[in-house]
Design a protein around this motif. Structure first.
Motif, PDB file in Angstrom:
ATOM      1  N   ASP A 168       1.176  -1.123  -0.335  1.00  0.00           N
ATOM      2  CA  ASP A 168      -0.121   0.453  -0.312  1.00  0.00           C
ATOM      3  C   ASP A 168       0.737   1.277   0.179  1.00  0.00           C
ATOM      4  OD1 ASP A 168      -2.433  -1.158  -0.333  1.00  0.00           O
ATOM      5  OD2 ASP A 168      -2.503  -1.736   2.144  1.00  0.00           O
ATOM      6  N   ARG A 169       0.643   2.512  -0.484  1.00  0.00           N
ATOM      7  CA  ARG A 169       0.756   3.406  -0.931  1.00  0.00           C
ATOM      8  C   ARG A 169       1.686   3.737   1.110  1.00  0.00           C
ATOM      9  NH1 ARG A 169      -1.639   9.169  -2.862  1.00  0.00           N
ATOM     10  NH2 ARG A 169       0.399  10.272  -2.411  1.00  0.00           N
ATOM     11  N   SER A 170       0.502   3.638   1.873  1.00  0.00           N
ATOM     12  CA  SER A 170       0.950   4.319   3.055  1.00  0.00           C
ATOM     13  C   SER A 170       2.177   3.530   3.903  1.00  0.00           C
ATOM     14  CB  SER A 170       0.222   3.786   4.251  1.00  0.00           C
ATOM     15  OG  SER A 170      -0.580   2.683   4.487  1.00  0.00           O
ATOM     16  N   ASP A 171       1.828   2.860   2.998  1.00  0.00           N
ATOM     17  CA  ASP A 171       3.834   1.411   3.724  1.00  0.00           C
ATOM     18  C   ASP A 171       4.782   1.046   3.028  1.00  0.00           C
ATOM     19  OD1 ASP A 171       2.120   0.111   5.767  1.00  0.00           O
ATOM     20  OD2 ASP A 171       0.795  -1.743   3.831  1.00  0.00           O
ATOM     21  N   VAL A 172       4.680   2.460   1.593  1.00  0.00           N
ATOM     22  CA  VAL A 172       6.270   2.911   1.176  1.00  0.00           C
ATOM     23  C   VAL A 172       6.504   3.600   2.142  1.00  0.00           C
ATOM     24  CG1 VAL A 172       6.837   4.014  -1.293  1.00  0.00           C
ATOM     25  CG2 VAL A 172       5.248   2.633  -0.938  1.00  0.00           C
ATOM     26  N   PRO A 173       8.344   3.163   1.994  1.00  0.00           N
ATOM     27  CA  PRO A 173       9.528   3.415   3.225  1.00  0.00           C
ATOM     28  C   PRO A 173       9.191   4.602   2.693  1.00  0.00           C
ATOM     29  CG  PRO A 173       9.863   1.926   2.610  1.00  0.00           C
ATOM     30  CD  PRO A 173       8.616   1.282   1.323  1.00  0.00           C
ATOM     31  N   ALA A 174       8.975   5.863   3.025  1.00  0.00           N
ATOM     32  CA  ALA A 174       9.614   7.088   2.819  1.00  0.00           C
ATOM     33  C   ALA A 174      10.962   7.762   2.950  1.00  0.00           C
ATOM     34  CB  ALA A 174       8.574   7.772   4.212  1.00  0.00           C
ATOM     35  N   ASP A 175      11.783   7.063   3.765  1.00  0.00           N
ATOM     36  CA  ASP A 175      13.339   7.682   4.241  1.00  0.00           C
ATOM     37  C   ASP A 175      14.183   6.792   3.167  1.00  0.00           C
ATOM     38  OD1 ASP A 175      12.573   5.010   5.353  1.00  0.00           O
ATOM     39  OD2 ASP A 175      14.017   5.682   7.705  1.00  0.00           O
ATOM     40  N   THR A 176      14.274   6.277   2.177  1.00  0.00           N
ATOM     41  CA  THR A 176      15.111   5.637   1.555  1.00  0.00           C
ATOM     42  C   THR A 176      16.681   6.562   1.193  1.00  0.00           C
ATOM     43  OG1 THR A 176      13.976   5.613  -0.642  1.00  0.00           O
ATOM     44  CG2 THR A 176      14.074   3.828   0.601  1.00  0.00           C
ATOM     45  N   GLU A 177      17.494   6.579   0.717  1.00  0.00           N
ATOM     46  CA  GLU A 177      18.398   6.795   0.437  1.00  0.00           C
ATOM     47  C   GLU A 177      18.790   6.772  -1.113  1.00  0.00           C
ATOM     48  OE1 GLU A 177      22.256   6.822   2.285  1.00  0.00           O
ATOM     49  OE2 GLU A 177      21.371   7.589   4.743  1.00  0.00           O
ATOM     50  N   TRP A 178      19.315   7.726  -1.743  1.00  0.00           N
ATOM     51  CA  TRP A 178      19.161   7.621  -3.177  1.00  0.00           C
ATOM     52  C   TRP A 178      21.132   7.055  -3.445  1.00  0.00           C
ATOM     53  CZ3 TRP A 178      15.895   7.320  -7.134  1.00  0.00           C
ATOM     54  CH2 TRP A 178      15.590   7.610  -8.785  1.00  0.00           C
ATOM     55  N   ASP A 179      20.931   5.847  -4.348  1.00  0.00           N
ATOM     56  CA  ASP A 179      22.536   5.051  -4.207  1.00  0.00           C
ATOM     57  C   ASP A 179      22.695   6.323  -4.957  1.00  0.00           C
ATOM     58  OD1 ASP A 179      24.473   3.456  -5.739  1.00  0.00           O
ATOM     59  OD2 ASP A 179      23.773   2.367  -4.486  1.00  0.00           O
ATOM     60  N   ARG A 180      24.105   6.737  -5.499  1.00  0.00           N
ATOM     61  CA  ARG A 180      24.505   7.832  -6.564  1.00  0.00           C
ATOM     62  C   ARG A 180      25.164   6.890  -8.100  1.00  0.00           C
ATOM     63  NH1 ARG A 180      28.353  11.706  -3.614  1.00  0.00           N
ATOM     64  NH2 ARG A 180      26.497  12.945  -2.651  1.00  0.00           N
ATOM     65  N   ARG A 181      24.738   5.759  -7.572  1.00  0.00           N
ATOM     66  CA  ARG A 181      25.066   4.635  -9.079  1.00  0.00           C
ATOM     67  C   ARG A 181      23.994   4.019  -9.580  1.00  0.00           C
ATOM     68  NH1 ARG A 181      27.090  -0.830  -6.355  1.00  0.00           N
ATOM     69  NH2 ARG A 181      25.277  -0.183  -4.094  1.00  0.00           N
ATOM     70  N   ILE A 182      23.267   4.631  -9.300  1.00  0.00           N
ATOM     71  CA  ILE A 182      21.714   4.544 -10.278  1.00  0.00           C
ATOM     72  C   ILE A 182      20.973   5.878 -10.818  1.00  0.00           C
ATOM     73  CG2 ILE A 182      19.538   3.819  -9.695  1.00  0.00           C
ATOM     74  CD1 ILE A 182      19.965   2.219  -7.009  1.00  0.00           C
ATOM     75  N   LEU A 183      21.183   5.253 -12.458  1.00  0.00           N
ATOM     76  CA  LEU A 183      20.303   6.209 -13.320  1.00  0.00           C
ATOM     77  C   LEU A 183      19.105   5.885 -13.215  1.00  0.00           C
ATOM     78  CD1 LEU A 183      23.005   6.578 -15.666  1.00  0.00           C
ATOM     79  CD2 LEU A 183      22.446   7.712 -13.177  1.00  0.00           C
ATOM     80  N   VAL A 184      17.962   6.962 -13.922  1.00  0.00           N
ATOM     81  CA  VAL A 184      16.918   6.482 -14.362  1.00  0.00           C
ATOM     82  C   VAL A 184      16.213   7.542 -15.512  1.00  0.00           C
ATOM     83  CG1 VAL A 184      15.656   8.496 -13.046  1.00  0.00           C
ATOM     84  CG2 VAL A 184      14.257   6.388 -13.243  1.00  0.00           C
ATOM     85  N   SER A 185      15.278   6.719 -16.616  1.00  0.00           N
ATOM     86  CA  SER A 185      14.966   6.809 -17.765  1.00  0.00           C
ATOM     87  C   SER A 185      14.334   6.653 -18.340  1.00  0.00           C
ATOM     88  CB  SER A 185      15.904   6.973 -18.490  1.00  0.00           C
ATOM     89  OG  SER A 185      15.727   7.107 -19.670  1.00  0.00           O
ATOM     90  N   GLU A 186      13.196   7.485 -18.072  1.00  0.00           N
ATOM     91  CA  GLU A 186      11.532   7.593 -19.339  1.00  0.00           C
ATOM     92  C   GLU A 186      11.197   6.605 -20.338  1.00  0.00           C
ATOM     93  OE1 GLU A 186       9.357  10.795 -19.005  1.00  0.00           O
ATOM     94  OE2 GLU A 186       9.421  11.004 -16.918  1.00  0.00           O
ATOM     95  N   THR A 187      12.966   6.367 -20.864  1.00  0.00           N
ATOM     96  CA  THR A 187      12.773   5.874 -22.526  1.00  0.00           C
ATOM     97  C   THR A 187      13.599   4.573 -22.262  1.00  0.00           C
ATOM     98  OG1 THR A 187      14.618   7.086 -23.201  1.00  0.00           O
ATOM     99  CG2 THR A 187      12.257   7.704 -23.233  1.00  0.00           C
ATOM    100  N   LEU A 188      13.615   3.777 -22.605  1.00  0.00           N
ATOM    101  CA  LEU A 188      13.880   2.424 -22.835  1.00  0.00           C
ATOM    102  C   LEU A 188      15.356   3.001 -23.758  1.00  0.00           C
ATOM    103  CD1 LEU A 188      15.013  -0.612 -21.782  1.00  0.00           C
ATOM    104  CD2 LEU A 188      13.605  -1.128 -24.082  1.00  0.00           C
ATOM    105  N   SER A 189      16.275   2.288 -23.150  1.00  0.00           N
ATOM    106  CA  SER A 189      17.554   2.750 -23.921  1.00  0.00           C
ATOM    107  C   SER A 189      18.535   1.097 -24.255  1.00  0.00           C
ATOM    108  CB  SER A 189      18.649   3.040 -23.329  1.00  0.00           C
ATOM    109  OG  SER A 189      19.372   2.036 -22.342  1.00  0.00           O
ATOM    110  N   GLU A 190      18.355   0.711 -25.671  1.00  0.00           N
ATOM    111  CA  GLU A 190      19.462   0.138 -25.834  1.00  0.00           C
ATOM    112  C   GLU A 190      20.778  -0.927 -25.592  1.00  0.00           C
ATOM    113  OE1 GLU A 190      19.099  -1.864 -29.057  1.00  0.00           O
ATOM    114  OE2 GLU A 190      16.926  -0.660 -29.312  1.00  0.00           O
TER     115      GLU A 190
END
Length: 274
Positions: A119-141
């Motif tokens: 549930d939305r209420s159970d999603v952890p609110a204090d997670t840290e962002w690992d700097r090794r992780i990138l995010v994109s809205e498109t699928l790359s080759e």
């Protein structure tokens, strides 16, 4: 929701069922979702006949996705008083009737799968962002190639199959997470689908294709990818998050349950391999 989160290349309707075809790439996109069930035995037989005919036209094995309550079979759930209402009871009764018919036709069970939910209420609110992780809205080759080499994905080499897989992964509203290794290469990834069912004012998130490269497993990358997704989910207007895991993936189930997901349903595939 799960159908919308992983849209097949081709979807058809047979007797109130959603019949999905995607050149045999992934069971989920090449199986029948039997949301409604013909009450008449003859109509049920005829619907299965039609699915078998359309599958044969595409040189695919007919495959059905059958749902069960989280506790086990429909009969076990009803005996334990876990079926909450008549509508749900009728749904699982229909799943049971279809399963019995397919058993008589020689279908075999494969890939029992659990559906996990948070549930939305159970999603952890204090997670840290690992700097090794990138995010994109498109699928790359690069993301697609790395996922196919990860060891979990099927070995898909020909261009036509690659195009189908790209279509499946890129369908709908998606975000793609990449975890880089020490050399800056993609060592793990995940796809997040955002789904708003027709007629609903709510949006839900589905996690798909979470993978880690063989040589990097056991280093906590799956948990880091989940933390990155949670970091976004707390900022998105979603009502909850789901994912699907095969029962044989004990390690993955352990990671997801440790993150706070719980089992809400399960399904199995019945397929005719001849």
């Amino acid at each position: 929701m799960t159908v919308l989160g992983w849209p097949a290349v081709e979807s058809q309707e047979v007797g109130g069922w959603t019949v999905r075809f995607s050149s045999g790439i992934t069971r989920r996109a090449n199986s029948v979702v039997s949301t409604e069930m013909p009450a008449d035995v003859g109509a049920l037989d005829a619907a299965v006949d039609e699915v078998e005919r359309r599958s044969a036209e595409r040189w695919l094995s007919p495959t059905f996705q059958l749902w069960q309550p989280a506790s086990g079979s429909w009969l076990e759930g009803r005996a334990a008083g876990e079926i909450p209402d008549a509508e749900t009871d009728a749904f699982y009764e229909g799943q049971q009737r279809l399963g019995d018919l397919l058993d008589r036709r020689g279908y075999q069970e494969v890939a029992p799968t659990k559906v996990l939910w948070m549930d939305r209420s159970d999603v952890p609110a204090d997670t840290e962002w690992d700097r090794r992780i990138l995010v994109s809205e498109t699928l790359s080759e690069n993301w697609l190639s790395a996922s196919l080499r990860s060891g979990d994905a099927e070995d898909v080499e020909d261009q036509a199959s690659r195009l189908v897989r790209r279509r499946l992964l890129g369908g709908g509203r998606s975000r793609f997470y990449s975890c880089l290794d020490a050399e800056g290469q993609i060592g793990g990834g995940a796809k997040l689908s955002l789904v708003t069912p027709e007629g609903s004012g709510r949006t839900y998130a589905g996690i798909y294709a979470l993978w880690v490269r063989d040589d990097l497993r056991g280093q906590g990358l799956s948990a880091s990818l989940l933390d990155a997704i949670f970091n976004h989910l707390v900022r998105l207007d979603v009502s909850g998050c789901w994912l699907q895991v095969e029962e044989r993936s004990a390690r993955a189930l352990g990671v997801y349950r440790a993150a706070g997901f719980s089992t809400v349903a399960q399904y199995r595939y019945l397929t005719h391999l001849d």
